[in-house]
Scaffold this motif. Structure first.
Motif, PDB file in Angstrom:
ATOM      1  N   ALA A   1       1.011  -1.532   0.026  1.00 47.90           N
ATOM      2  CA  ALA A   1       0.150  -0.208   0.364  1.00 47.90           C
ATOM      3  C   ALA A   1       1.125   1.067  -0.091  1.00 47.90           C
ATOM      4  CB  ALA A   1      -0.494  -0.368   1.618  1.00 47.90           C
TER       5      ALA A   1
ATOM      6  N   GLN B   1      -4.285  -1.240 -10.195  1.00 49.64           N
ATOM      7  CA  GLN B   1      -4.148  -1.538  -9.040  1.00 49.64           C
ATOM      8  C   GLN B   1      -5.245  -2.077  -7.541  1.00 49.64           C
ATOM      9  OE1 GLN B   1      -3.129   2.144  -6.995  1.00 49.64           O
ATOM     10  NE2 GLN B   1      -1.829   2.929  -8.826  1.00 49.64           N
ATOM     11  N   PHE B   2      -6.397  -2.295  -8.696  1.00 50.86           N
ATOM     12  CA  PHE B   2      -7.907  -2.971  -7.691  1.00 50.86           C
ATOM     13  C   PHE B   2      -7.407  -4.142  -8.309  1.00 50.86           C
ATOM     14  CE2 PHE B   2      -9.020   1.581  -6.623  1.00 50.86           C
ATOM     15  CZ  PHE B   2     -10.077   0.776  -5.959  1.00 50.86           C
TER      16      PHE B   2
ATOM     17  N   TRP C   1      -5.757  -5.311  -5.317  1.00 50.01           N
ATOM     18  CA  TRP C   1      -6.215  -5.405  -3.949  1.00 50.01           C
ATOM     19  C   TRP C   1      -6.808  -6.569  -4.117  1.00 50.01           C
ATOM     20  CZ3 TRP C   1      -3.831  -4.504  -0.733  1.00 50.01           C
ATOM     21  CH2 TRP C   1      -2.890  -2.116  -0.671  1.00 50.01           C
TER      22      TRP C   1
ATOM     23  N   ARG D   1      -9.831  -3.957   3.147  1.00 50.69           N
ATOM     24  CA  ARG D   1      -9.998  -2.846   1.633  1.00 50.69           C
ATOM     25  C   ARG D   1     -10.354  -1.363   2.150  1.00 50.69           C
ATOM     26  NH1 ARG D   1     -13.803  -7.106  -0.645  1.00 50.69           N
ATOM     27  NH2 ARG D   1     -12.709  -8.325  -1.945  1.00 50.69           N
TER      28      ARG D   1
ATOM     29  N   THR E   1      -6.717   0.665   0.740  1.00 46.08           N
ATOM     30  CA  THR E   1      -7.264   1.635  -0.906  1.00 46.08           C
ATOM     31  C   THR E   1      -6.908   2.862  -0.243  1.00 46.08           C
ATOM     32  OG1 THR E   1      -9.436   1.223  -0.239  1.00 46.08           O
ATOM     33  CG2 THR E   1      -8.542  -0.769  -1.927  1.00 46.08           C
ATOM     34  N   SER E   2      -7.137   3.277   1.108  1.00 47.80           N
ATOM     35  CA  SER E   2      -7.372   4.436   1.290  1.00 47.80           C
ATOM     36  C   SER E   2      -5.736   4.729   1.313  1.00 47.80           C
ATOM     37  CB  SER E   2      -8.427   4.935   2.318  1.00 47.80           C
ATOM     38  OG  SER E   2      -7.081   3.952   3.220  1.00 47.80           O
TER      39      SER E   2
ATOM     40  N   GLY F   1      -4.782   5.104  -2.625  1.00 45.84           N
ATOM     41  CA  GLY F   1      -5.609   6.116  -2.752  1.00 45.84           C
ATOM     42  C   GLY F   1      -4.877   7.680  -2.758  1.00 45.84           C
TER      43      GLY F   1
ATOM     44  N   ASP G   1     -13.801   8.171  -0.982  1.00 41.79           N
ATOM     45  CA  ASP G   1     -13.238   7.076  -1.741  1.00 41.79           C
ATOM     46  C   ASP G   1     -13.017   5.480  -1.022  1.00 41.79           C
ATOM     47  OD1 ASP G   1     -11.526   8.641  -2.763  1.00 41.79           O
ATOM     48  OD2 ASP G   1      -9.495   8.737  -1.583  1.00 41.79           O
TER      49      ASP G   1
ATOM     50  N   ILE H   1     -15.162   2.142  -3.838  1.00 42.74           N
ATOM     51  CA  ILE H   1     -13.988   1.006  -4.010  1.00 42.74           C
ATOM     52  C   ILE H   1     -15.447   0.563  -4.054  1.00 42.74           C
ATOM     53  CG2 ILE H   1     -12.415   1.672  -2.663  1.00 42.74           C
ATOM     54  CD1 ILE H   1     -13.546   0.367  -0.471  1.00 42.74           C
TER      55      ILE H   1
END
Length: 477
Positions: A20, A164-165, A168, A177, A181-182, A185, A390, A395
């Motif tokens: 991350a 990127q997803f 993840w 998640r 992801t935060s 991001g 976000d 997501i």
């Protein structure tokens, strides 16, 4: 005597959090390359100089009461090239990178899901960095070449954003998640803050070309980290601990992860929860693009500050945005892990806050232009509250169709980029007509788009895996 442990896998010191952080740095690098033009153009375009030089273009922006006094010509670095680009031309330059991203988002998302994301994303980051290094030379050769460079850079970044997803979907346990992801991001918000903060200083001390040289070089360094640390899935990473690997695999056991070579396009096209996500992206990116692209110009013209002060003030909103992104991810996962709210409620709550709060701030901006403190406060609040999205619809594709998350993220960002292209062009047109009423119309229009998008998402948004995305659907589609 050892036995499989149901305990939570390692936390902040784990490899997935390391991924991350690397992704955070990569996103930071790409956004600095994208936004660099917004701060550099203040020095690049002769319409921003005060007093007006003898060779000022007839296409320069109107020097009305909102025109910023940027100081004497000597404030710009000696020997810096100056270009007679009209506001309409600048609008095209700002939006051209979005055209490039739009071209590659969907195909790169699909291919990343089949071929693996590591090499595709790394290649995109490297290409974007090299093109950034070429931008100053392109500017000397003509605005058309700059537009071509920006479109190509957008295509490279489109490859790097979407896949990127895919990573993840294989690395992020469901209850982590939002956090992971935060963290990744938030690099975009922090990168926007960084480039806007130091861009003006670099432009004054070294000249505007070094904005592109420095952050293009940073991107090349990030590529080394990317190819070294990032792997497509935890099963193939050479440095992952057995405990963390088992934790990730077991947490994802309930979700389909096998490769899929066909995409149920008809089922997707009929799926209202997906259209709800797309509408959220369109609304969110409309205001965000205006802010990222035109914030230095707005701060300079309304607050009457120099290029250096404009950059520093323009960076403050993105400091707040980066902080809010991480905090929102922590809060969302806390609410879910304690079963305080259902998943769909969390997604809709943060989406509503992320679209309504910045809309209210944007509506208030034209009425407080005479107050320096209030204007700065509202400009800080807009991206900070906007980034609550976000952990909302942004997501949401991981909830409704984790198997196709990368492909759907490409489509979602395509809708967002379409909004960005329209809003950048419209903003350039509106403020070229009349700066005072033009800015007011820009913010009113953005608020209206946000409210309409939110209404659609709240009505049709869902958070459960759709039938066409489940394992059992494979034999039917």
């Amino acid at each position: 005597m050892e036995k499989p442990s149901p305990r939570r896998g390692p936390g902040l010191c784990s490899l997935r959090y390391g991924l991350a952080v690397v992704m955070h740095l990569s996103n930071l690098s790409m956004i600095t390359q994208r936004v660099g033009l917004s701060i550099a153009i203040i020095a690049m375009v002769n319409g921003t100089q005060q007093p007006a030089p003898a060779n000022a273009s007839a296409d320069r922006p109107a020097a009305g009461p909102l025109q910023p006094p940027l100081g004497p010509p000597g404030e710009l670095h000696a020997g810096t090239s100056v270009y007679a680009w009209s506001p309409e031309t600048q609008g095209i330059l700002f939006s051209s990178i979005s055209y490039g991203i739009l071209l590659t988002l969907i195909p790169s998302g699909y291919l990343a899901g089949i071929l693996g994301a590591k090499h595709m994303l790394g290649a995109g980051l490297l290409a974007s960095s090299l093109l950034s290094l070429c931008t100053p030379l392109a500017a000397d050769l003509g605005v058309s070449l700059v537009i071509v460079i920006r479109v190509a850079q957008g295509m490279a970044q489109g490859m790097a954003w979407t896949g990127q997803f895919t990573i993840w979907a294989k690395w992020a346990p469901p209850l982590e998640r939002s956090k992971l992801t935060s963290i990744a991001g938030s690099g975009a918000a922090l990168g926007s803050s960084l480039i806007l903060c130091v861009g003006g200083l670099i432009s004054q001390a070294l000249g505007w070309p070094f904005i592109f040289y420095i952050f293009g070089g940073v991107g090349c360094v990030c590529c080394l980290l990317w190819f070294t640390v990032i792997y497509d899935d935890p099963m193939h990473h050479p440095c992952i601990s057995l405990r963390e690997q088992e934790h990730i695999v077991s947490s994802l056991a309930q979700q389909p992860t096998s490769p899929r070579r066909s995409v149920p396009l008809k089922a997707m096209a009929r799926c209202l929860p997906l259209w709800a996500i797309f509408s959220g992206f369109f609304s969110h990116f409309w205001l965000c693009t205006v802010l990222v692209t035109y914030l230095p110009t707005y701060v300079s013209s309304v607050l009457r500050v120099s290029i250096r002060e404009s950059g520093v003030l323009s960076s403050l909103p993105f400091v707040a945005a980066s902080t809010c992104t991480v905090l929102a991810g922590q809060l969302a996962d806390f609410l879910l892990s304690r079963n305080l709210l259902r998943l769909v409620t969390v997604r809709k709550l943060f989406s509503a806050l992320g679209l309504l709060l910045p809309s209210l701030c944007a509506l208030a901006l034209p009425f407080v232009a005479s107050s320096y403190v209030t204007t700065v406060a509202l400009l800080i609040l807009i991206p900070g509250t906007s980034n609550l999205c976000d952990v909302g619809f942004i997501i949401n594709t991981l909830d409704v169709a984790p198997r196709y998350a990368s492909f759907l993220m490409g489509i979602s960002r395509g809708f967002g980029l379409l909004a960005g292209i329209i809003s950048s062009t419209a903003t350039g047109f509106l403020i070229s007509q009349d700066p005072a009423s033009g800015w007011r119309n820009v913010f009113f229009l953005a608020a209206a788009v946000n409210v309409l998008g939110l209404a659609f998402y709240l009505t049709f948004g869902r958070a459960e895996i759709q039938d066409w995305a489940k394992e059992r659907a494979l034999t039917r589609l």
